[in-house]
Scaffold this active site. Structure first.
Site, mmCIF file in Angstrom:
data_model
loop_
_atom_site.group_PDB
_atom_site.id
_atom_site.type_symbol
_atom_site.label_atom_id
_atom_site.label_comp_id
_atom_site.label_asym_id
_atom_site.label_seq_id
_atom_site.Cartn_x
_atom_site.Cartn_y
_atom_site.Cartn_z
ATOM 1 N N GLY A 129 34.332 52.927 -17.480
ATOM 2 C CA GLY A 129 35.636 52.898 -18.297
ATOM 3 C C GLY A 129 35.388 51.938 -19.446
ATOM 4 O O GLY A 129 34.315 51.204 -19.662
ATOM 5 N N ILE A 152 36.823 49.282 -20.290
ATOM 6 C CA ILE A 152 36.865 47.705 -20.107
ATOM 7 C C ILE A 152 35.698 47.669 -19.249
ATOM 8 O O ILE A 152 34.914 46.723 -19.182
ATOM 9 C CB ILE A 152 38.116 47.422 -19.434
ATOM 10 N N GLY A 153 35.597 48.586 -18.130
ATOM 11 C CA GLY A 153 34.417 48.385 -17.036
ATOM 12 C C GLY A 153 33.057 48.315 -17.813
ATOM 13 O O GLY A 153 32.368 47.518 -17.080
ATOM 14 N N ASP A 169 46.326 37.037 -22.714
ATOM 15 C CA ASP A 169 47.318 36.828 -23.236
ATOM 16 C C ASP A 169 47.099 35.156 -23.590
ATOM 17 O O ASP A 169 47.501 34.739 -24.816
ATOM 18 C CB ASP A 169 48.524 36.600 -22.017
ATOM 19 N N ARG A 181 44.814 35.375 -26.708
ATOM 20 C CA ARG A 181 45.465 36.006 -27.931
ATOM 21 C C ARG A 181 46.393 34.636 -28.500
ATOM 22 O O ARG A 181 46.649 34.452 -29.443
ATOM 23 C CB ARG A 181 46.344 37.077 -27.348
ATOM 24 N N HIS A 238 52.728 39.817 -17.527
ATOM 25 C CA HIS A 238 51.622 40.442 -18.182
ATOM 26 C C HIS A 238 52.022 41.360 -19.014
ATOM 27 O O HIS A 238 51.354 42.694 -18.962
ATOM 28 C CB HIS A 238 50.378 40.610 -17.322
#
Length: 334
Positions: free
Chosen positions: A11, A13-14, A152, A155, A181
Site C-alpha cells: 500500500g 504506507i507499506g 502526531d 507534526r 490518534h
C-alpha cells in the site's frame, strides 16, 4: 538480528515503510505481506537495496500470512483502506477493523511474542481490537502492543517550528503528544517542549489554538491537498519507521533511555488513570522502551490550563472509540 514483518506492504504506507525498514542494519530478514499480488514485486524491488535483510513477499494464498509471521520479532501493520476526501478515521472502521482482527489472529497463532506496531486507522479502535484478539487467544502482553502515534509527534515538532518562524529547526524540538490518534483526542503538550517554545506563542491564544488545530487535523490537510489522490502515506511511513527504529534500538540493541509517545494499554497503571481522571484501557503516553517493550509509562506531567481543556475534549471522545473496538470483537456473531 531481527526478523521483521510488514503487513499491508503493497500500500501507500507499506511500500515506503518497507524500504525504510530494509535499511535498518539490525534487520536480518524482512517479510512483506499483502492481499494483492504486487507485494511480491515490491519485495523483489526492495530486495535490491544493498543492506543485510533478506526480503521476501507473501500473498494470502498458500498460507502466505503464516509464512510471513512465523517466528517474527516485530510486526508492523499499515494494512487497510486509506482515507479519502470527507472521510473521517471513524468512517474507516468497519473495513479496517476486520482486517486488523484477522491479522491479529495470525500473529497470535504464529508469533505471539512479537512486538506489534499498529498503524491501521482508526488506531483508537484498532489497537483495542488487536488486544481483544490476543486476550481470546491467551497471548496478550500489554508491553508488546503499540499504537503508532509518532506522526502526531513529528507534526507537532514541524508545525511548531513553522509557527514560530523557525522551520529549519523542526528536528530540534521534542514535544510529547498524548491522548489518542484522531482529531481532538490528539493532545500536543506544547508547554513541555524541549527546548521551550517562546512565550509569545502561548500569549497569543488565537495563534496557539490554530497551531493545536493544525497538529490535530494535519491528516485532513494532506487528504485535501492530494484532492482525492490519497492520504498521509509518506509522512506516516517515515513516522512508523521512526518508532520501529526506536523500539529496535531499545529492545534488541540495548540502547537506554529511549522514550517515545505511543498508544498503549494503561488499564493496570493507577498513576496514568489518576492523571487523566478517568478509567481508560488505552491512552497515548510517553513510553520508555526496552527489551520487554513498554518497560515504563511516564507521567503526563504538568499541563497548562489550556491543555487541561484539551484533555477534557479528548476524554469526551476517546472512551467511545475504545469501546467500539472492544465491542467489535466481543459482540455475538449473527
Amino acid at each position: 538480528m531481527v526478523v521483521a514483518a510488514v503487513l499491508g506492504a503493497a500500500g501507500g504506507i507499506g511500500q515506503p515503510l518497507s524500504l525504510l525498514v530494509k535499511q535498518n542494519p539490525a534487520i536480518k530478514e524482512l517479510r512483506l505481506f499483502d492481499v494483492v499480488p504486487v507485494v511480491k514485486g515490491v519485495a523483489a524491488d526492495v530486495s535490491h537495496v544493498d543492506t543485510p535483510a533478506i526480503t521476501t513477499g507473501y500473498v494470502k494464498d498458500e498460507d502466505g500470512l503464516k509464512h510471513a509471521l512465523k517466528g517474527a520479532d516485530i510486526v508492523i501493520i499499515p494494512a487497510g483502506v486509506p482515507r479519502k476526501p470527507g472521510m473521517t478515521r471513524d468512517d474507516l472502521f468497519n473495513i479496517n477493523a476486520g482486517i486488523v482482527r484477522d491479522l491479529a489472529q495470525g500473529i497470535a497463532e504464529n508469533c505471539p511474542k512479537a512486538f506489534v506496531l499498529i498503524i491501521s486507522n482508526p488506531v483508537n479502535s484498532t489497537v483495542p481490537i488487536a488486544a481483544e484478539v490476543f486476550k481470546a487467544a491467551g497471548t496478550f502482553d500489554p508491553k508488546r502492543l503499540f499504537g503508532v502515534t509518532t506522526l502526531d509527534v513529528v507534526r507537532a515538532s514541524t508545525m511548531s517550528a513553522q509557527a514560530i518562524g523557525k522551520p529549519n529547526d523542526a528536528s530540534q524540538y521534542t514535544i510529547p503528544v498524548v491522548g489518542g490518534h484522531s482529531g481532538v483526542t490528539i493532545l500536543p503538550l506544547l508547554s513541555q517542549s524541549k527546548p521551550a517554545l517562546p512565550e509569545s506563542l502561548f500569549s497569543d491564544s488565537e495563534k496557539l489554538k490554530a497551531l493545536v488545530n493544525r497538529i490535530q487535523f494535519g491528516g485532513d490537510e494532506v487528504v485535501q491537498a492530494k484532492a482525492g489522490g490519497g492520504s498521509a502515506t509518506l509522512s506516516m511511513a517515515y513516522a512508523g519507521y521512526k518508532f520501529a527504529e526506536q523500539l529496535i534500538a531499545a529492545a534488541f540493541e540495548g540502547k537506554k533511555g529511549v522514550v517515545a509517545p505511543s498508544y498503549v494499554y494503561v488499564a493496570d497503571n493507577k498513576d496514568v488513570q489518576k492523571e487523566i481522571g478517568q478509567d481508560l484501557a488505552f491512552f497515548s503516553v510517553p513510553v520508555e522502551l526496552g527489551p520487554n517493550g513498554a518497560e515504563k509509562l511516564h507521567p503526563l506531567g504538568q499541563l497548562s490550563s489550556y491543555e487541561k481543556e484539551l484533555l477534557q475534549a479528548c476524554l469526551g471522545e476517546l472512551p467511545g472509540s475504545i469501546t467500539k473496538g472492544v465491542n467489535f470483537i466481543q459482540q455475538p456473531k449473527l
